[in-house]
Design an enzyme around this catalytic site. Structure first.
Site, PDB file in Angstrom:
ATOM      1  N   ASP A 221       0.855  -1.191   0.000  1.00 32.34           N
ATOM      2  CA  ASP A 221       0.000   0.000   0.000  1.00 32.34           C
ATOM      3  C   ASP A 221       0.884   1.232   0.000  1.00 32.34           C
ATOM      4  O   ASP A 221       1.684   1.436   0.928  1.00 32.34           O
ATOM      5  CB  ASP A 221      -0.914   0.000   1.232  1.00 32.34           C
TER       6      ASP A 221
ATOM      7  N   GLU B 292      -1.766  -1.341  -5.878  1.00 33.71           N
ATOM      8  CA  GLU B 292      -3.004  -0.688  -6.287  1.00 33.71           C
ATOM      9  C   GLU B 292      -2.755   0.173  -7.515  1.00 33.71           C
ATOM     10  O   GLU B 292      -1.687   0.780  -7.665  1.00 33.71           O
ATOM     11  CB  GLU B 292      -3.539   0.171  -5.144  1.00 33.71           C
TER      12      GLU B 292
ATOM     13  N   ASP C  66      -3.194   1.774   7.078  1.00 32.93           N
ATOM     14  CA  ASP C  66      -2.341   1.352   5.972  1.00 32.93           C
ATOM     15  C   ASP C  66      -2.105  -0.156   5.966  1.00 32.93           C
ATOM     16  O   ASP C  66      -2.107  -0.784   4.904  1.00 32.93           O
ATOM     17  CB  ASP C  66      -1.017   2.100   6.035  1.00 32.93           C
TER      18      ASP C  66
END
Length: 398
Positions: free
Chosen positions: A188, A273, A355
């Site tokens: 992330d 992502e 996170d």
């Protein structure tokens, strides 16, 4: 299966005055030929005609015979031909709707570079000699080339800080698939921490631009006070600004290389992502911090290193609610402002680090996507195409 990976090995070199003058003339001629060919193709496009590389090559031969452009024959012809090939590639991408219409090169802003193929250089005994030069380049060999490597292309460039670089493209037999580890990690990206892993590890964001912000602001103020034009004082001030930018970029790139190499070596599957950095930097309060984090460069490095070492890189759809989804029970929260760094799930009572929870969710959906066989590069190869998670959902529909 044997792999043949081509890598560009970039080194700094220090040219003599004669070499610097020859390379500067070559850079100018490359820019001139590119712009003239682009103008000719643009005019032909207005007449609904197509001009290809062969026709622009014939134009170059004719230009050299004119009195006004006779100086084009004083430099090596190979970089000029390569400029025409680069223009052809630019038009190919434009017609394929993968890029915008080619733009003219600027004398002050465009990158100064010249590309030489095997017919225009000689690499022997660790010495590189370019066409039209009697002496080899004084290269600082910061790392050796692969044993037995023979460069197929050499690119010479000069950056805005005045530094000279030579990049040699050759096959690297040392790049081989790594042994399978069987491990997977969710990654992330963030601002407080550069990346947070699904294992709970957080990588500190070095914030290289912030560290040199005072020096950069001072140099930019001094540049703004100089009269615009080609004056020597303004040129010196501009170069001081460029050196600070180069220092920031070098340190950032070095840190990203170390991080991505470590992640690829330690994990078989990596899940990230799909962030739309181009849109995110339009957020003025966060634009500078997002640019300094260099998420796009981080992803690019993970992509090509995963391909080199036979790792699996899964890119999850940008609309997947990784931060708002409880990684324990799957409950979706309605709101999750950026200032909320820890939260407790109302359903199962689990307290999450924002996170770490997002990284765990990315890992879970990434593993599901890889099993279902969905694409791993959403929104990249075909603009507006389906993302990985959307493909997974569509497969279950009757």
């Amino acid at each position: 299966m044997a792999t043949h990976v081509k890598r560009a090995f970039k080194y700094r070199f220090y040219p003599t005055d004669a070499q610097a003058a020859e390379l500067s003339r070559t850079f100018g001629c490359v820019r001139k030929v590119y712009n003239m060919a682009l103008a000719a193709r643009t005019q032909a496009w207005a007449r609904r005609e197509r001009v290809n590389y062969n026709q622009t090559s014939a134009m170059l031969t004719a230009w050299k015979k004119t009195e006004d452009l006779a100086f084009l024959g004083e430099v090596s012809s190979v970089p000029l031909q390569q400029a025409l090939r680069h223009l052809q590639v630019a038009f190919t991408h434009f017609f394929g709707k993968r890029a915008k219409y080619p733009r003219f090169k600027s004398r002050k802003k465009s990158r100064k570079s010249a590309e030489y193929t095997t017919s225009a250089f000689r690499f022997l005994g660790g010495e590189l000699r370019l066409a039209k030069m009697s002496e080899p380049l004084a290269i600082v060999w910061s790392r050796p080339l692969p044993e037995g490597a023979s460069p197929s292309t050499v690119t010479v460039s000069q950056d805005a800080a005045g530094r000279w670089f030579v990049s040699m493209l050759c096959e690297d037999p040392t790049v081989k698939p790594l042994p399978s580890t069987g491990t997977a990690v969710g990654i992330d990206a963030g601002l407080n921490h550069l990346v947070t892993l699904s294992t709970g590890e957080k990588i500190t964001n070095p914030r290289h631009e912030r560290a040199d912000r005072i020096r950069l602001a001072k140099a930019q103020r001094e540049l703004s006070r100089k009269a615009k034009g080609d004056g020597a004082n303004r040129s010196k001030a501009r170069r001081r600004v460029a050196k600070i930018h180069a220092r920031i970029a070098d340190r950032r790139r070095d840190g990203l290389h170390k991080l991505t190499t470590r992640l690829v070596r330690e994990n078989q599957t990596l899940v990230i992502e799909d962030l739309t950095v181009r849109n995110m930097v339009r957020n003025r309060p966060l634009a500078r911090a997002i640019s300094d984090a260099a998420w796009r460069e981080l992803r690019m490095m993970l992509e090509y290193k995963a391909a080199w070492y036979r790792r699996d890189l899964v890119v999850v759809d940008r609309f997947f609610p990784s931060s708002k989804l409880c990684s324990t029970c799957g409950t979706l929260q309605q709101k999750m402002p950026l200032n909320v760094r820890e939260w407790t799930c109302e359903t199962c009572g689990t307290t999450h680090d924002r996170d770490v929870n997002a990284a765990k969710n990315l890992l879970a959906v990434g593993l599901t996507v890889s099993v279902c066989g969905a694409g791993v590069r959403p929104q990249r190869s075909t603009p507006g195409g389906q993302s990985a998670t959307k493909q997974k959902t569509s497969q279950r529909e009757p």
